[in-house]
Design a protein around this motif. Sequence first.
Motif, PDB file in Angstrom:
ATOM      1  N   LEU A  25     -16.969 -13.510 -16.299  1.00  0.00           N
ATOM      2  CA  LEU A  25     -15.632 -13.691 -15.741  1.00  0.00           C
ATOM      3  C   LEU A  25     -15.332 -12.649 -14.672  1.00  0.00           C
ATOM      4  CD1 LEU A  25     -13.606 -14.348 -19.035  1.00  0.00           C
ATOM      5  CD2 LEU A  25     -14.424 -16.037 -17.370  1.00  0.00           C
ATOM      6  N   ILE A  26     -16.053 -11.527 -14.704  1.00  0.00           N
ATOM      7  CA  ILE A  26     -15.885 -10.460 -13.722  1.00  0.00           C
ATOM      8  C   ILE A  26     -17.244  -9.891 -13.336  1.00  0.00           C
ATOM      9  CG2 ILE A  26     -13.562  -9.767 -14.438  1.00  0.00           C
ATOM     10  CD1 ILE A  26     -14.814  -7.571 -16.128  1.00  0.00           C
ATOM     11  N   THR A  27     -17.282  -9.199 -12.208  1.00  0.00           N
ATOM     12  CA  THR A  27     -18.490  -8.511 -11.756  1.00  0.00           C
ATOM     13  C   THR A  27     -18.532  -7.107 -12.347  1.00  0.00           C
ATOM     14  OG1 THR A  27     -17.405  -7.618  -9.796  1.00  0.00           O
ATOM     15  CG2 THR A  27     -18.437  -9.806  -9.590  1.00  0.00           C
ATOM     16  N   GLU A  28     -19.670  -6.442 -12.193  1.00  0.00           N
ATOM     17  CA  GLU A  28     -19.778  -5.080 -12.691  1.00  0.00           C
ATOM     18  C   GLU A  28     -18.820  -4.151 -11.955  1.00  0.00           C
ATOM     19  OE1 GLU A  28     -24.005  -4.311 -12.303  1.00  0.00           O
ATOM     20  OE2 GLU A  28     -24.238  -4.480 -14.490  1.00  0.00           O
ATOM     21  N   SER A  29     -18.657  -4.329 -10.651  1.00  0.00           N
ATOM     22  CA  SER A  29     -17.750  -3.475  -9.898  1.00  0.00           C
ATOM     23  C   SER A  29     -16.304  -3.690 -10.352  1.00  0.00           C
ATOM     24  CB  SER A  29     -17.876  -3.741  -8.395  1.00  0.00           C
ATOM     25  OG  SER A  29     -17.585  -5.090  -8.093  1.00  0.00           O
ATOM     26  N   ALA A  30     -15.949  -4.941 -10.655  1.00  0.00           N
ATOM     27  CA  ALA A  30     -14.600  -5.227 -11.151  1.00  0.00           C
ATOM     28  C   ALA A  30     -14.398  -4.616 -12.532  1.00  0.00           C
ATOM     29  CB  ALA A  30     -14.360  -6.730 -11.197  1.00  0.00           C
ATOM     30  N   ALA A  31     -15.429  -4.662 -13.380  1.00  0.00           N
ATOM     31  CA  ALA A  31     -15.345  -4.068 -14.711  1.00  0.00           C
ATOM     32  C   ALA A  31     -15.156  -2.557 -14.611  1.00  0.00           C
ATOM     33  CB  ALA A  31     -16.597  -4.392 -15.514  1.00  0.00           C
ATOM     34  N   ALA A  32     -15.901  -1.921 -13.710  1.00  0.00           N
ATOM     35  CA  ALA A  32     -15.765  -0.478 -13.517  1.00  0.00           C
ATOM     36  C   ALA A  32     -14.362  -0.130 -13.032  1.00  0.00           C
ATOM     37  CB  ALA A  32     -16.812   0.022 -12.526  1.00  0.00           C
ATOM     38  N   ALA A  33     -13.812  -0.953 -12.142  1.00  0.00           N
ATOM     39  CA  ALA A  33     -12.458  -0.712 -11.632  1.00  0.00           C
ATOM     40  C   ALA A  33     -11.425  -0.842 -12.744  1.00  0.00           C
ATOM     41  CB  ALA A  33     -12.148  -1.681 -10.493  1.00  0.00           C
ATOM     42  N   LEU A  34     -11.593  -1.849 -13.596  1.00  0.00           N
ATOM     43  CA  LEU A  34     -10.652  -2.036 -14.700  1.00  0.00           C
ATOM     44  C   LEU A  34     -10.702  -0.866 -15.678  1.00  0.00           C
ATOM     45  CD1 LEU A  34     -11.178  -5.838 -15.425  1.00  0.00           C
ATOM     46  CD2 LEU A  34      -9.027  -4.770 -14.713  1.00  0.00           C
ATOM     47  N   ILE A  45       0.835  -1.194   0.000  1.00  0.00           N
ATOM     48  CA  ILE A  45       0.000   0.000   0.000  1.00  0.00           C
ATOM     49  C   ILE A  45       0.871   1.246   0.000  1.00  0.00           C
ATOM     50  CG2 ILE A  45      -1.636   1.362   1.350  1.00  0.00           C
ATOM     51  CD1 ILE A  45      -3.029  -1.179   2.133  1.00  0.00           C
ATOM     52  N   GLY A  46       1.960   1.208   0.806  1.00  0.00           N
ATOM     53  CA  GLY A  46       2.852   2.358   0.865  1.00  0.00           C
ATOM     54  C   GLY A  46       3.451   2.696  -0.475  1.00  0.00           C
ATOM     55  N   GLU A  47       3.873   1.688  -1.205  1.00  0.00           N
ATOM     56  CA  GLU A  47       4.452   1.898  -2.530  1.00  0.00           C
ATOM     57  C   GLU A  47       3.414   2.445  -3.492  1.00  0.00           C
ATOM     58  OE1 GLU A  47       6.643  -0.689  -6.072  1.00  0.00           O
ATOM     59  OE2 GLU A  47       6.447  -1.525  -4.056  1.00  0.00           O
ATOM     60  N   ARG A  48       2.171   1.958  -3.368  1.00  0.00           N
ATOM     61  CA  ARG A  48       1.091   2.451  -4.231  1.00  0.00           C
ATOM     62  C   ARG A  48       0.780   3.914  -3.942  1.00  0.00           C
ATOM     63  NH1 ARG A  48      -0.069  -0.852  -8.613  1.00  0.00           N
ATOM     64  NH2 ARG A  48      -0.048  -3.017  -7.965  1.00  0.00           N
ATOM     65  N   ILE A  49       0.813   4.298  -2.668  1.00  0.00           N
ATOM     66  CA  ILE A  49       0.556   5.696  -2.307  1.00  0.00           C
ATOM     67  C   ILE A  49       1.634   6.591  -2.912  1.00  0.00           C
ATOM     68  CG2 ILE A  49       0.450   7.347  -0.395  1.00  0.00           C
ATOM     69  CD1 ILE A  49      -0.764   5.090   1.310  1.00  0.00           C
ATOM     70  N   LEU A  50       2.890   6.146  -2.832  1.00  0.00           N
ATOM     71  CA  LEU A  50       3.998   6.897  -3.418  1.00  0.00           C
ATOM     72  C   LEU A  50       3.802   7.056  -4.922  1.00  0.00           C
ATOM     73  CD1 LEU A  50       6.869   8.132  -3.352  1.00  0.00           C
ATOM     74  CD2 LEU A  50       7.763   5.803  -3.569  1.00  0.00           C
ATOM     75  N   GLN A  51       3.437   5.967  -5.600  1.00  0.00           N
ATOM     76  CA  GLN A  51       3.246   6.017  -7.041  1.00  0.00           C
ATOM     77  C   GLN A  51       2.081   6.929  -7.413  1.00  0.00           C
ATOM     78  OE1 GLN A  51       2.744   1.864  -7.910  1.00  0.00           O
ATOM     79  NE2 GLN A  51       4.946   1.486  -8.141  1.00  0.00           N
ATOM     80  N   ALA A  52       0.986   6.839  -6.653  1.00  0.00           N
ATOM     81  CA  ALA A  52      -0.189   7.660  -6.938  1.00  0.00           C
ATOM     82  C   ALA A  52       0.131   9.142  -6.759  1.00  0.00           C
ATOM     83  CB  ALA A  52      -1.345   7.250  -6.036  1.00  0.00           C
ATOM     84  N   THR A  87      -9.856   3.763  -5.148  1.00  0.00           N
ATOM     85  CA  THR A  87      -9.181   3.167  -3.985  1.00  0.00           C
ATOM     86  C   THR A  87      -8.675   1.759  -4.270  1.00  0.00           C
ATOM     87  OG1 THR A  87     -11.340   2.447  -3.152  1.00  0.00           O
ATOM     88  CG2 THR A  87     -10.445   4.511  -2.270  1.00  0.00           C
ATOM     89  N   GLU A  88      -9.266   1.048  -5.240  1.00  0.00           N
ATOM     90  CA  GLU A  88      -8.811  -0.316  -5.532  1.00  0.00           C
ATOM     91  C   GLU A  88      -7.361  -0.343  -5.992  1.00  0.00           C
ATOM     92  OE1 GLU A  88      -8.153  -2.013  -8.592  1.00  0.00           O
ATOM     93  OE2 GLU A  88      -8.263  -0.208  -9.814  1.00  0.00           O
ATOM     94  N   TYR A  89      -6.862   0.792  -6.482  1.00  0.00           N
ATOM     95  CA  TYR A  89      -5.474   0.851  -6.935  1.00  0.00           C
ATOM     96  C   TYR A  89      -4.510   0.508  -5.796  1.00  0.00           C
ATOM     97  CZ  TYR A  89      -1.022   2.820  -8.449  1.00  0.00           C
ATOM     98  OH  TYR A  89       0.304   3.002  -8.762  1.00  0.00           O
ATOM     99  N   PHE A  90      -4.853   0.930  -4.583  1.00  0.00           N
ATOM    100  CA  PHE A  90      -3.961   0.700  -3.450  1.00  0.00           C
ATOM    101  C   PHE A  90      -3.850  -0.781  -3.085  1.00  0.00           C
ATOM    102  CE2 PHE A  90      -5.590   5.095  -2.392  1.00  0.00           C
ATOM    103  CZ  PHE A  90      -4.438   5.742  -2.798  1.00  0.00           C
ATOM    104  N   PHE A  91      -4.828  -1.575  -3.493  1.00  0.00           N
ATOM    105  CA  PHE A  91      -4.860  -2.990  -3.099  1.00  0.00           C
ATOM    106  C   PHE A  91      -4.581  -3.936  -4.269  1.00  0.00           C
ATOM    107  CE2 PHE A  91      -7.742  -0.567  -0.377  1.00  0.00           C
ATOM    108  CZ  PHE A  91      -7.202  -0.833   0.879  1.00  0.00           C
ATOM    109  N   ARG A  92      -4.252  -3.387  -5.429  1.00  0.00           N
ATOM    110  CA  ARG A  92      -4.023  -4.222  -6.592  1.00  0.00           C
ATOM    111  C   ARG A  92      -2.769  -5.080  -6.397  1.00  0.00           C
ATOM    112  NH1 ARG A  92      -3.848  -0.748 -11.643  1.00  0.00           N
ATOM    113  NH2 ARG A  92      -5.979  -0.307 -10.970  1.00  0.00           N
TER     114      ARG A  92
END
Length: 359
Positions: free
Chosen positions: A327-336, A2-9, A57-62
């Motif tokens: 293969l994916i949910t609507e929320s996953a599609a929106a995140a992608l 998460i820390g690395e993702r925050i830095l990148q963001a 926010t899903e970016y932090f947990f990818r």
Amino acid sequence: MIGERILQARKAAGLTLAELGAQLGITHTAIQKFEQGLLTPNSMQLLALAKACGIRTEYFFRTNTVELINPEFRKRVRFGKTAQEKVLIRATEQAERRVKLLGLYPITPIEPFTVPKALPHRIGNYEQIEEFSEALRNAWLLGMDQISDLCDTLETHGIFVLVIDEENTAFDGLMATALADDGSIYPLIAVSKQWPADRQRFTLAHELGHLMLSGRLGEELDEEKACNRFAGSFLAPKPAVIQTLGQQRSELEWHELYTLKHEYGLSMAGWLIRAKQCSVITKNVYESHYIRFSKKGWRTREPGEPLAQEQPKFFQQLVFRALGESLITESAAAALLGIPLMTLFRQRQLEPEDDAAHQ
């Protein structure tokens, strides 16, 4: 992670530690500790971080990670290392979403990128690039006609095509190899959203030149000049230039070049250069036309209606295909796709934005 993702963001958003801290109402030291993994932000802080950096926010947990190998930017003096790092982070984030999507399919839905075997192995002069680009067109079954959708052409041959919304006008294009954590590799070409379509298309073709000409150029050839020659010949091959303009001309009409620009997606200046390269006009005629072209101010902005910008569609198509095949949910599609869930709902139903807003 998460820390690395925050830095990148933060870097992708172009924010300093102090600027991001001010938006969250906390100290820059706290942000630094988040990035170093010494502190973990709570859920409200994660939401605020995502909003401040313009991401979900899903970016932090990818968990999927991608490294861009050997990134090469088109040469611009004003585009320094900090600006390059910002673009690289944005390109990496888009590449990660593509890799994640492809991993959801039981069998990969795209053709792996390969360099056609029929291409000439050695190029000793710039004129041989004409033959090289025609050989690539033939290998990809493109013929000698205009390429109406260059993004789609590259994507269907296994190349990631990204459009980066970067306000720095010194950024033109980027070529790299995306290395996924599972060992998969994908060629990647990114262009700026800020430039007109004809410049975007030329940059895409130029970066394709770097990819295809690698290891084939004689030592006496300048790679940038070679890739420019490839870009022009790939977008407007010599047989098409001679067929449309004639074998030899003493003059060219501006409206001819304007019409061909909209037919082939190559700028008027690009067509003027192609006419000289294909010996349709002499060097003296070219220089005379180019002086007049410059005096009209067309080097900065060409006349008439601009070309419509291309958008990579293959990734979006694969997202909706994965959604249709459950293969994916609507929320996953929106995140992608990086869009709100309600926007995805409207897109699935083909609802116009204005109509949906009043329902």
